[in-house]
Enzyme design. Structure first.
Site, PDB file in Angstrom:
ATOM      1  N   ASP A  20     -11.288  -0.596  -7.731  1.00  0.00           N
ATOM      2  CA  ASP A  20     -11.048  -0.020  -6.405  1.00  0.00           C
ATOM      3  C   ASP A  20     -12.299  -0.094  -5.523  1.00  0.00           C
ATOM      4  O   ASP A  20     -13.419  -0.114  -6.020  1.00  0.00           O
ATOM      5  CB  ASP A  20     -10.593   1.439  -6.567  1.00  0.00           C
ATOM      6  CG  ASP A  20      -9.925   1.963  -5.303  1.00  0.00           C
ATOM      7  OD1 ASP A  20      -9.384   1.138  -4.530  1.00  0.00           O
ATOM      8  OD2 ASP A  20      -9.940   3.184  -5.090  1.00  0.00           O
ATOM      9  N   GLY A  21     -12.059  -0.114  -4.215  1.00  0.00           N
ATOM     10  CA  GLY A  21     -13.161  -0.050  -3.262  1.00  0.00           C
ATOM     11  C   GLY A  21     -13.464  -1.365  -2.551  1.00  0.00           C
ATOM     12  O   GLY A  21     -14.464  -1.462  -1.830  1.00  0.00           O
ATOM     13  N   ASN A  22     -12.591  -2.347  -2.715  1.00  0.00           N
ATOM     14  CA  ASN A  22     -12.825  -3.644  -2.050  1.00  0.00           C
ATOM     15  C   ASN A  22     -12.876  -3.504  -0.529  1.00  0.00           C
ATOM     16  O   ASN A  22     -13.759  -4.050   0.129  1.00  0.00           O
ATOM     17  CB  ASN A  22     -11.689  -4.631  -2.370  1.00  0.00           C
ATOM     18  CG  ASN A  22     -11.681  -5.050  -3.814  1.00  0.00           C
ATOM     19  OD1 ASN A  22     -12.617  -4.766  -4.545  1.00  0.00           O
ATOM     20  ND2 ASN A  22     -10.619  -5.728  -4.221  1.00  0.00           N
ATOM     21  N   ARG A  33     -11.229  -6.459   5.399  1.00  0.00           N
ATOM     22  CA  ARG A  33     -10.885  -6.018   4.041  1.00  0.00           C
ATOM     23  C   ARG A  33     -10.654  -7.210   3.108  1.00  0.00           C
ATOM     24  O   ARG A  33     -10.973  -7.152   1.918  1.00  0.00           O
ATOM     25  CB  ARG A  33      -9.611  -5.146   4.073  1.00  0.00           C
ATOM     26  CG  ARG A  33      -9.803  -3.785   4.742  1.00  0.00           C
ATOM     27  CD  ARG A  33      -8.474  -3.014   4.764  1.00  0.00           C
ATOM     28  NE  ARG A  33      -7.922  -2.847   3.431  1.00  0.00           N
ATOM     29  CZ  ARG A  33      -8.248  -1.853   2.607  1.00  0.00           C
ATOM     30  NH1 ARG A  33      -9.104  -0.932   2.987  1.00  0.00           N
ATOM     31  NH2 ARG A  33      -7.698  -1.774   1.413  1.00  0.00           N
ATOM     32  N   SER A  65      -0.666  -2.376  -7.235  1.00  0.00           N
ATOM     33  CA  SER A  65       0.241  -1.313  -7.678  1.00  0.00           C
ATOM     34  C   SER A  65       1.595  -1.446  -6.996  1.00  0.00           C
ATOM     35  O   SER A  65       1.723  -2.129  -5.973  1.00  0.00           O
ATOM     36  CB  SER A  65      -0.368   0.062  -7.365  1.00  0.00           C
ATOM     37  OG  SER A  65      -0.269   0.331  -5.984  1.00  0.00           O
ATOM     38  N   ASN A  68       1.170  -0.581  -3.507  1.00  0.00           N
ATOM     39  CA  ASN A  68       0.350  -1.407  -2.613  1.00  0.00           C
ATOM     40  C   ASN A  68       1.175  -2.249  -1.625  1.00  0.00           C
ATOM     41  O   ASN A  68       0.631  -2.767  -0.647  1.00  0.00           O
ATOM     42  CB  ASN A  68      -0.615  -2.303  -3.402  1.00  0.00           C
ATOM     43  CG  ASN A  68      -1.783  -1.555  -4.024  1.00  0.00           C
ATOM     44  OD1 ASN A  68      -2.292  -1.926  -5.077  1.00  0.00           O
ATOM     45  ND2 ASN A  68      -2.251  -0.487  -3.379  1.00  0.00           N
ATOM     46  N   TRP A  69       2.488  -2.344  -1.840  1.00  0.00           N
ATOM     47  CA  TRP A  69       3.346  -3.034  -0.859  1.00  0.00           C
ATOM     48  C   TRP A  69       3.365  -2.301   0.479  1.00  0.00           C
ATOM     49  O   TRP A  69       3.785  -2.856   1.491  1.00  0.00           O
ATOM     50  CB  TRP A  69       4.791  -3.139  -1.362  1.00  0.00           C
ATOM     51  CG  TRP A  69       4.981  -3.948  -2.610  1.00  0.00           C
ATOM     52  CD1 TRP A  69       5.238  -3.436  -3.856  1.00  0.00           C
ATOM     53  CD2 TRP A  69       4.954  -5.370  -2.754  1.00  0.00           C
ATOM     54  NE1 TRP A  69       5.366  -4.468  -4.766  1.00  0.00           N
ATOM     55  CE2 TRP A  69       5.205  -5.663  -4.123  1.00  0.00           C
ATOM     56  CE3 TRP A  69       4.745  -6.440  -1.870  1.00  0.00           C
ATOM     57  CZ2 TRP A  69       5.247  -6.966  -4.621  1.00  0.00           C
ATOM     58  CZ3 TRP A  69       4.798  -7.741  -2.377  1.00  0.00           C
ATOM     59  CH2 TRP A  69       5.038  -7.991  -3.726  1.00  0.00           C
TER      60      TRP A  69
HETATM   61  C1  IPE Z   1      -8.696  -2.335  -4.607  1.00  0.00           C
HETATM   62  O1  IPE Z   1      -9.412  -2.163  -3.450  1.00  0.00           O
HETATM   63  C2  IPE Z   1      -7.815  -3.568  -4.585  1.00  0.00           C
HETATM   64  C3  IPE Z   1      -6.385  -3.280  -4.424  1.00  0.00           C
HETATM   65  C4  IPE Z   1      -5.831  -2.103  -4.404  1.00  0.00           C
HETATM   66  C5  IPE Z   1      -5.517  -4.429  -4.289  1.00  0.00           C
HETATM   67  P1  IPE Z   1      -8.774  -1.505  -2.163  1.00  0.00           P
HETATM   68  O2  IPE Z   1      -8.080  -2.569  -1.381  1.00  0.00           O
HETATM   69  O3  IPE Z   1      -7.908  -0.361  -2.537  1.00  0.00           O
HETATM   70  O4  IPE Z   1     -10.045  -1.025  -1.367  1.00  0.00           O
HETATM   71  P2  IPE Z   1     -10.295   0.412  -0.767  1.00  0.00           P
HETATM   72  O5  IPE Z   1     -10.022   1.396  -1.876  1.00  0.00           O
HETATM   73  O6  IPE Z   1      -9.350   0.580   0.378  1.00  0.00           O
HETATM   74  O7  IPE Z   1     -11.719   0.402  -0.368  1.00  0.00           O
HETATM   75  C1  IPE Z   2      -5.262   1.630  -7.124  1.00  0.00           C
HETATM   76  O1  IPE Z   2      -5.999   1.596  -5.964  1.00  0.00           O
HETATM   77  C2  IPE Z   2      -4.566   0.301  -7.297  1.00  0.00           C
HETATM   78  C3  IPE Z   2      -5.428  -0.820  -7.605  1.00  0.00           C
HETATM   79  C4  IPE Z   2      -6.708  -0.784  -7.820  1.00  0.00           C
HETATM   80  C5  IPE Z   2      -4.749  -2.080  -7.730  1.00  0.00           C
HETATM   81  P1  IPE Z   2      -5.426   2.143  -4.582  1.00  0.00           P
HETATM   82  O2  IPE Z   2      -6.462   1.894  -3.580  1.00  0.00           O
HETATM   83  O3  IPE Z   2      -4.084   1.558  -4.321  1.00  0.00           O
HETATM   84  O4  IPE Z   2      -5.253   3.699  -4.901  1.00  0.00           O
HETATM   85  P2  IPE Z   2      -5.204   4.937  -3.917  1.00  0.00           P
HETATM   86  O5  IPE Z   2      -4.209   4.608  -2.834  1.00  0.00           O
HETATM   87  O6  IPE Z   2      -6.580   5.116  -3.344  1.00  0.00           O
HETATM   88  O7  IPE Z   2      -4.810   6.080  -4.784  1.00  0.00           O
HETATM   89 MG    MG Z   3      -8.255   1.595  -2.898  1.00  0.00          MG
END
Ligand code: IPE
Ligand code: IPE
Ligand code: MG
Length: 243
Positions: A20-22, A33, A65, A68-69
């Site tokens: 997480d955190g990309n 992003r 997840s 994520n959709w």
């Molecule tokens: C994790 O990074 C990758 C995916 C969920 C696909 P995020 O895209 O959730 O990045 P943040 O958490 O918004 O920084």
């Molecule tokens: C969890 O990250 C899913 C992945 C890393 C693929 P999210 O960024 O989707 O989670 P939330 O929304 O912060 O809980």
């Molecule tokens: Mg995230």
């Protein structure tokens, strides 16, 4: 690569990572992003290579997840292309590294191209004996548990299974992770301390390790730090401390 602080005897068998955190990493640098996701793939390659070097038994990563959709279409599209590219570019090297890849989740909802890439990669590496590398993609633990319950209910309805025959082992065998060892350690990068619908059943007795580091900046050294920390933990599984 040598990590003197790491006791190989105390390595977890199965590490699962919430990458997480990309997006936040990219935004902090004034980037889109999507640049964070691209950078995240580079981190994944390094961490998988580290798992190979350390001869970890199993590594599971949360890539996408079921929730994520809900993101903007452009981001979802970007992630799908990245995913497809990653499989295409990396599968031969993974295979050469004796990695066995498997996907967890509702992969049947991906595009026909991605579905065929997934099948190809799984098929190519099916007999490999090195790191078990599971990618949770269109994965939600609640969804996985509901699908498992449905499968079991169908077996009961068809007379293949008695109601009394349903137990933890049977349930586990109906989960997407049926052939993986128990999850020992869950790592989440990006600073949030939550599970976000990842491996709810499997992490019942897992250890957790959280870091503020965003996934694009997560390094093999920090990965090893988490493994070293795991080695110092006392796991009791509900029993009392052994003397
Ligand atoms: C994790 O990074 C990758 C995916 C969920 C696909 P995020 O895209 O959730 O990045 P943040 O958490 O918004 O920084
Ligand atoms: C969890 O990250 C899913 C992945 C890393 C693929 P999210 O960024 O989707 O989670 P939330 O929304 O912060 O809980
Ligand atoms: Mg995230």
């Amino acid at each position: 690569m040598n990590y003197p602080e790491l006791d190989r005897e105390r390595l977890p068998r199965h590490v699962a990572i919430i990458m997480d955190g990309n997006g936040r990493w990219a935004n902090a640098l004034g980037l889109l992003r999507s640049a964070g996701h691209t950078a995240g793939v580079k981190t994944l390659k390094k961490i998988l290579q580290t798992a190979v070097n350390l001869e970890l038994e199993a590594l599971t990563v949360y890539a996408f997840s079921t929730e994520n959709w809900k993101r903007p279409l452009a981001e979802v599209d970007f992630l799908m292309h990245l995913f497809s590219d990653y499989l295409e570019k990396e599968k031969l090297e993974m295979h050469a590294n004796n990695v066995r890849i498997k996907f967890l989740g509702r992969t049947e909802e991906f595009s026909p191209l991605i579905q065929s890439q997934i099948r190809d990669a799984e098929h190519l590496m099916r007999n490999n004996t090195g790191v078990r590398f599971d990618i949770a993609a269109n994965y939600g633990a609640q969804d996985e548990i509901v699908r498992a319950a449905r499968r079991i209910a169908a077996d009961v309805l068809d007379g293949r299974l008695a109601l009394d025959g349903i137990n933890e082992k049977v349930f586990e065998a109906a989960l997407d992770t049926c052939d993986s060892p128990p999850v020992d350690l869950v790592i989440r990068t990006g600073g949030d301390m939550r599970v976000s619908n990842f491996l709810l059943w499997q992490s019942a007795y897992a250890e957790f390790w959280f870091t503020q580091t965003n996934w694009p900046e997560f390094t093999p050294e920090e990965f090893v730090e988490a493994l070293v920390d795991f080695g110092k933990r006392e796991r009791r599984f509900g029993a009392i401390k052994s003397s």
